[in-house]
Design a protein around this motif. Structure first.
Motif, PDB file in Angstrom:
ATOM      1  N   VAL A 117     -35.034 -35.435  55.440  1.00  0.00           N
ATOM      2  CA  VAL A 117     -35.366 -36.154  54.653  1.00  0.00           C
ATOM      3  C   VAL A 117     -33.963 -37.000  53.894  1.00  0.00           C
ATOM      4  CG1 VAL A 117     -37.226 -34.849  53.629  1.00  0.00           C
ATOM      5  CG2 VAL A 117     -34.913 -34.698  52.745  1.00  0.00           C
ATOM      6  N   ALA A 118     -34.270 -38.413  53.501  1.00  0.00           N
ATOM      7  CA  ALA A 118     -33.267 -39.135  52.822  1.00  0.00           C
ATOM      8  C   ALA A 118     -32.894 -38.938  51.506  1.00  0.00           C
ATOM      9  CB  ALA A 118     -33.486 -40.568  53.274  1.00  0.00           C
ATOM     10  N   LYS A 119     -31.681 -39.064  50.985  1.00  0.00           N
ATOM     11  CA  LYS A 119     -31.182 -39.154  49.752  1.00  0.00           C
ATOM     12  C   LYS A 119     -32.160 -40.373  48.845  1.00  0.00           C
ATOM     13  CE  LYS A 119     -26.995 -36.547  49.876  1.00  0.00           C
ATOM     14  NZ  LYS A 119     -25.616 -36.821  49.542  1.00  0.00           N
ATOM     15  N   ALA A 120     -32.706 -40.028  47.736  1.00  0.00           N
ATOM     16  CA  ALA A 120     -33.059 -41.194  47.008  1.00  0.00           C
ATOM     17  C   ALA A 120     -32.268 -42.103  46.477  1.00  0.00           C
ATOM     18  CB  ALA A 120     -33.830 -40.570  45.705  1.00  0.00           C
ATOM     19  N   PRO A 121     -32.703 -43.492  46.660  1.00  0.00           N
ATOM     20  CA  PRO A 121     -31.882 -44.438  46.283  1.00  0.00           C
ATOM     21  C   PRO A 121     -31.629 -44.464  44.702  1.00  0.00           C
ATOM     22  CG  PRO A 121     -34.124 -45.345  46.480  1.00  0.00           C
ATOM     23  CD  PRO A 121     -34.004 -43.888  47.060  1.00  0.00           C
ATOM     24  N   ARG A 122     -30.416 -45.072  44.268  1.00  0.00           N
ATOM     25  CA  ARG A 122     -30.177 -45.306  43.036  1.00  0.00           C
ATOM     26  C   ARG A 122     -31.269 -46.007  42.129  1.00  0.00           C
ATOM     27  NH1 ARG A 122     -25.006 -44.634  41.053  1.00  0.00           N
ATOM     28  NH2 ARG A 122     -25.515 -46.047  39.522  1.00  0.00           N
ATOM     29  N   ARG A 123     -31.699 -45.618  40.877  1.00  0.00           N
ATOM     30  CA  ARG A 123     -32.670 -46.094  40.193  1.00  0.00           C
ATOM     31  C   ARG A 123     -32.194 -47.544  39.580  1.00  0.00           C
ATOM     32  NH1 ARG A 123     -35.734 -41.469  36.842  1.00  0.00           N
ATOM     33  NH2 ARG A 123     -36.527 -40.140  38.612  1.00  0.00           N
TER      34      ARG A 123
END
Length: 431
Positions: A122-128
């Protein structure tokens, strides 16, 4: 170099400097301990280790040792293998919930996320992005509902379908959800009917500006509330305020719900073995998925109570349908949707020629003809065949020299004209 090793190096420098100043009597024990943020007893212990072992005595002995709470390596390999073989594509949260509920998993969500990210699964979530303030929820259930649809490949064995959802604003609970080929007026009526039957009338409905909800004279412009659609007319008759949304962000509540549904529902249907059966999928939605979804994601309303008003079915059933006005032809038939619908003899009057009547087309396939408040005839689903290429062509032999329609025998003693051979049976409404 890891952060813990960097901090250890800084700590050794500071300890060595303070110990040296204490040894020269520049600092008392209490002052040295305060500078290092420790007690006098701990400071004496560190000084003793520095005298006995030199700088090696200042090394944190926990570094390099495994944690007593560390997850066994075999458990890590099992989680990675299970995700690849069975739960590929699941979000970390969804996967962790499945591990806990189905596999008696005892380790935390954060550890699971770290293992999957480290393995490249799984990829890390992008910055909000920039902070935006949400519109506050309505305090009571029944004050505002959302209705929207999302096109997606919900069933792996079929193409894209529309999922029509009716959602509570106060709690985000889903009241109605079902799959159809394409959303429209009838699917909107179906969602409203299921909600009102279960909970009652509500105060307002928040929707997009789709053509079945609003008439918009200019693309992207304001809606024309003076020219209501079938859905707008029905809501007005029921006393429900219809609120249009002018951007996707304005429908954030339903957009976030669909993001969750698009991620979870196809996988749950796949696990249940439902890949190409829409009826089975809708049954699974109603009986299994929606109750579990609401238990997981619905929130508690801000205030206790309800704005729903319970009503009997007869107060809304004949409103939540397509209503079209027609003028009765000389053979007591009306044209609708490529069909000729026959009005049977009725005790209220000898005939209905040139009378204004309403055709009601219900979401479940039922059809009826009304004259004012009186129902003249009702057809159950399947009792009227779909229109064909020649349904509206009336054979000339069906009419006499004076223009009167020839009448043929029909089941149950009801009269049909030769112009409407496709009406299998009719059910006169109770007078």
């Amino acid at each position: 170099m890891r952060r813990t090793e960097q901090l250890q190096g800084l700590r050794m420098l500071k300890l060595r400097d303070v110990c040296a100043r204490w040894d020269k009597s520049e600092l008392s024990q209490s002052e040295a301990a305060e500078l290092l943020g420790m007690s006098e007893r701990t400071f004496r212990r560190w000084c003793r280790r520095f005298e006995e072992d030199g700088e090696e005595g200042l090394v944190d002995r926990r570094l390099g040792r495994g944690s007593g709470r560390a997850v066994p390596d075999g458990e890590r390999e099992w989680v990675v293998r299970l995700y690849r073989e069975r739960y590929a594509g699941f979000t970390v949260k969804h996967f962790h919930e499945r591990l806990v509920s189905d596999h008696r998993f005892n380790w935390g969500y954060t550890w699971t996320k770290g293992v999957l990210q480290a393995g490249g699964l799984v990829a890390k979530a992008p910055r909000r992005g920039a902070h935006r303030r949400k519109r506050p929820r309505r305090p009571l259930v029944g004050m505002m509902l959302h209705q929207d649809a999302s096109q997606h490949v919900w069933l792996s064995g079929l193409g894209p379908l529309d999922l029509v959802v009716t959602l509570e604003d106060a709690t985000s609970a889903i009241y109605s959800a079902f799959l159809v080929e394409e959303e429209g007026t009838q699917s909107s009526f179906r969602g409203l009917a299921e909600t009102i039957a279960a909970h009652g009338l509500f105060c307002s409905l928040y929707t997009d500006r789709g053509s079945h909800y609003f008439h918009t004279p200019e693309a992207g412009g304001k809606v024309d509330k003076e020219t209501p659609t079938q859905v707008g007319r029905a809501l007005a008759q029921l006393g429900i305020e219809h609120i249009p949304a002018y951007s996707p962000e304005a429908r954030g509540r339903s957009e976030r719900a669909f993001r969750t549904l698009q991620d979870r529902l196809p996988k749950e249907l796949q696990l249940a073995g439902i890949v190409d059966d829409v009826a089975a999928a809708n049954r699974y939605l109603r009986e299994v998925y929606i109750p579990a979804h609401n238990a997981r994601f619905a929130v508690v309303p801000a205030e206790i109570g309800s704005a729903f008003v319970p009503v009997d079915e007869h107060q809304w059933h004949d409103i939540l349908c397509v209503q079209v006005e027609r003028t009765v032809a000389p053979d007591n038939t009306v044209a609708y949707d490529g069909r000729r619908l026959q009005i049977p003899p009725h005790p209220a009057r000898a005939h209905f020629v040139r009378a204004k009547v309403r055709v009601h087309d219900y979401p479940d396939g039922t059809m009826a003809i009304f004259h004012g408040p009186r129902c003249l005839v009702r057809w159950r689903p399947g009792e009227i065949e779909p229109p064909g290429d020649d349904e509206l062509r009336v054979p000339s032999a069906a009419f006499g020299a004076d223009g009167a329609a020839a009448v043929t025998a029909a089941p149950y003693g009801l009269a049909f004209t030769a112009a409407a051979p496709h009406n299998k049976a009719v059910t006169p409404c109770a007078t």
